[in-house]
Write a protein that holds these residues in place. Structure first.
Motif, short mmCIF file in Angstrom:
data_model
loop_
_atom_site.label_atom_id
_atom_site.label_comp_id
_atom_site.label_asym_id
_atom_site.label_seq_id
_atom_site.Cartn_x
_atom_site.Cartn_y
_atom_site.Cartn_z
N PHE A 52 -26.62 57.96 43.76
CA PHE A 52 -28.06 57.67 43.86
C PHE A 52 -28.81 58.34 42.70
O PHE A 52 -29.64 57.72 42.04
CB PHE A 52 -28.58 58.16 45.21
N HIS A 53 -28.48 59.60 42.44
CA HIS A 53 -29.12 60.34 41.34
C HIS A 53 -28.86 59.66 40.00
O HIS A 53 -29.78 59.48 39.18
CB HIS A 53 -28.60 61.78 41.33
N ALA A 54 -27.63 59.25 39.78
CA ALA A 54 -27.28 58.61 38.50
C ALA A 54 -28.05 57.29 38.33
O ALA A 54 -28.54 56.97 37.24
CB ALA A 54 -25.78 58.35 38.43
N GLU A 55 -28.16 56.53 39.41
CA GLU A 55 -28.87 55.25 39.34
C GLU A 55 -30.37 55.47 39.12
O GLU A 55 -31.01 54.76 38.34
CB GLU A 55 -28.63 54.46 40.63
N VAL A 56 -30.94 56.47 39.80
CA VAL A 56 -32.36 56.80 39.60
C VAL A 56 -32.61 57.16 38.14
O VAL A 56 -33.59 56.72 37.53
CB VAL A 56 -32.78 57.97 40.53
N GLU A 57 -31.71 57.95 37.56
CA GLU A 57 -31.89 58.35 36.16
C GLU A 57 -31.83 57.14 35.22
O GLU A 57 -32.60 57.05 34.26
CB GLU A 57 -30.83 59.39 35.78
#
Length: 557
Positions: A52-57
């Motif tokens: 999720f964090h990687a996609e948000v970034e």
């Protein structure tokens, strides 16, 4: 009645968080990388916090790669989807202001909201149910058909440059969501991380339009500090941990879904579980059972719809523990069934308003059932509330007064509308809510009406809430709304719209006779109408002004 003043403050050993939305997701993803973050059943999406964090970034970096700069407004006009949640965290991570646009808006409302806040980019799906978003936008901006992506210059939407479609199918003048994500390459990510270092938690991060009953919607402008901390304290009241899985069937464009749902989860490393694009009782029940959800949000009408669903008994809801019921008062019989039949023994009640990020009062699991029905709980940590009379003086405990909130949660103001901001936020930074409330000796708050909702019949003040609560005691009544209609003799008369239980029949005289035996004569509904449904907003708030207008038309007043 005690003469103690109606003032409470949420003294707390828990400090406020100093996070931006971006630093929050960085911190939580680092602490719980392998825990589930987001499940969207309708789209087949399952992301851990690391993913999720990687996609948000990537989304945040992609937004900056479009040429958007700190402070630019990005509109999201969409029902509940995975992309909504990603954008909720990506836009503020990039220093942009997310603008929540009601998915039910039509042409005039869309034009007003985009232009009011000067949206530079708009994210939307092609369609949802009867809303053909792309067709509405094309009517507003026919220039899209001949524009290159990022080069829109529409006469009626002068600030809009970028349109991002939540579809794989291409459309003239637009980029697809995957194209946006693809822009978040290594160079763009480096620019993102440099831009993040310039952000502060008091920066504006979100604009939510308030649904007033009169006048154009106002854009309540909220900061990182507002919504991150409110989400944190909401989750604390629910006792959320990284082991919780919260089913969120309420809409994201509203603070219920976005803050009480998504941010309450992320601040605690819990999992956001999305049953579908819009509320569906069966999909919600299926999701809770299949995903073993521990929490469930909803307005009372949603819980009623779930309990009354013909297939309700088929679903194992035994993993449920907590959740929030908000939006309107809950009849005690409904609450008893929610606790007993849905296993929601620790469900909480919350009260607030968009302008205060939103929650200022909430019950906790230890509160007795009666307190979760006859009150909205006690003051949230780190906030102050006072109840004042028409001259601004604090009223004694037990006396109704206008509820005013002060603290970290109060919005910056209405977007580029200093005059309307001054009408509600005074010089001491108290937000005047317009809600009438009482505080008891233990600090429990009861909402007794709106300043403008109070029915005044022949000089007698009547609380619609009081009459509603009484009518809920009649066995045939499933749901009820009470409001005032104009009357030449008395100024106003009491009107009740009633939904009867399945198979039940009742007459107007029967309802009035029941009331006459228990209520003062002036509180007995003069008009009674039996209806199948109430006019409601997408978030489940009943629109009494539309009922009033319907009665005025029917009676020829």
């Amino acid at each position: 009645m005690s003469e103690a003043p109606s003032y409470v403050h949420g003294a707390s050993v828990q400090p406020l968080l100093g996070d931006t939305v971006g630093s929050l997701i960085d911190r939580i993803a680092a602490a719980h990388p392998g825990r589930p973050a987001l499940v969207v059943r309708a789209q087949g999406v399952r992301l851990s916090y690391r993913e999720f964090h990687a996609e948000v970034e990537r989304v945040a970096a992609g937004l900056l790669a479009l040429g958007l700069v700190r402070g630019d407004r990005v509109g999201i006009w969409s029902p509940n989807r995975a992309e909504w949640v990603l954008l909720q965290f990506a836009a503020p991570k990039a220093g942009l202001v997310l603008v929540n646009i009601n998915p039910a808006y039509r042409l005039h409302e869309l034009e007003y909201s985009l232009n009011k806040v000067g949206c530079r980019a708009l994210v939307l799906p092609r369609r949802f149910k009867t809303s053909h978003y792309l067709d509405i936008l094309a009517e507003l901006a026919p220039e899209l058909a001949v524009s290159a992506p990022g080069q829109l210059h529409a006469a009626r939407l002068p600030t809009l440059r970028e349109v991002i479609l939540l579809d794989d199918e291409a459309a003239p003048g637009m980029r697809g969501w995957r194209q946006l994500v693809a822009l978040g390459d290594a160079a763009a990510l480096a620019r993102l991380h440099a831009a993040e270092r310039e952000l502060g938690f008091d920066d504006p991060v979100n604009i939510q339009f308030t649904s007033g009953t009169t006048g154009a919607p106002k854009g309540a402008t909220l900061t990182h500090h507002n919504i991150v901390n409110n989400g944190w304290f909401i989750g604390e009241a629910m006792r959320l941990t990284e082991h919780d899985r919260l089913c969120i069937p309420v809409p994201f464009y509203h603070c219920f879904g976005m803050v009480l749902g998504n941010l309450a989860c992320v601040t605690h490393g819990a999992c956001m579980v999305i049953p579908g694009e819009g509320f569906d009782a069966l999909a919600t029940l299926e999701t809770v059972a299949a995903e073993k959800c521990t929490g469930l949000h909803g307005v009372p009408t949603m819980f009623i719809a779930e309990l009354e669903h013909p297939r309700f008994a088929e679903f194992d809801l035994s993993t449920l523990r907590t959740g929030i019921m908000a939006g309107s008062p809950c009849p005690i019989e409904v609450m008893r069934r929610v606790v007993g039949e849905m296993h929601l023994g620790e469900i909480t009640i919350a009260y607030g308003m968009t302008e205060t990020s939103p929650v200022s009062f909430q019950t906790v699991p230890d509160d007795p059932l009666e307190r979760r029905v006859d009150s909205v709980g006690r003051i949230h940590p780190q906030l102050e509330v006072k109840l004042v009379d028409e001259r601004g003086r604090i009223v004694p405990r037990g006396t109704p007064g206008e509820l005013c909130t002060r603290g970290y949660s109060v919005m910056l103001g209405y977007w580029e509308d200093a005059e309307r901001t001054r009408e509600v936020i005074d010089e001491a930074r108290w937000m005047h809510t317009g809600d009438l409330a009482t505080l008891d000796a233990d600090g429990y708050c009861r909402i007794v009406g709106r300043l403008k909702d109070m029915i005044i019949r022949g000089g007698e003040n009547i609380s619609p809430r009081e009459v509603e609560e009484f009518l809920y005691t009649y066995p045939k009544v499933l749901d009820v709304q009470v409001f005032g209609v104009p009357d030449a003799k008395f100024g106003e008369q009491v009107c009740a719209w009633i939904r009867l239980r399945d198979g039940a029949t009742a007459s107007v005289a029967e309802i009035q006779d029941y009331c006459r035996h228990h209520l003062a004569y002036y509180k007995v509904p003069h008009y009674v109408r039996f209806v199948d449904a109430f006019p409601m907003t997408v978030t489940g708030k009943v629109q009494k002004y539309l009922m009033r207008e319907a009665m005025v038309a029917e009676l020829g007043l």
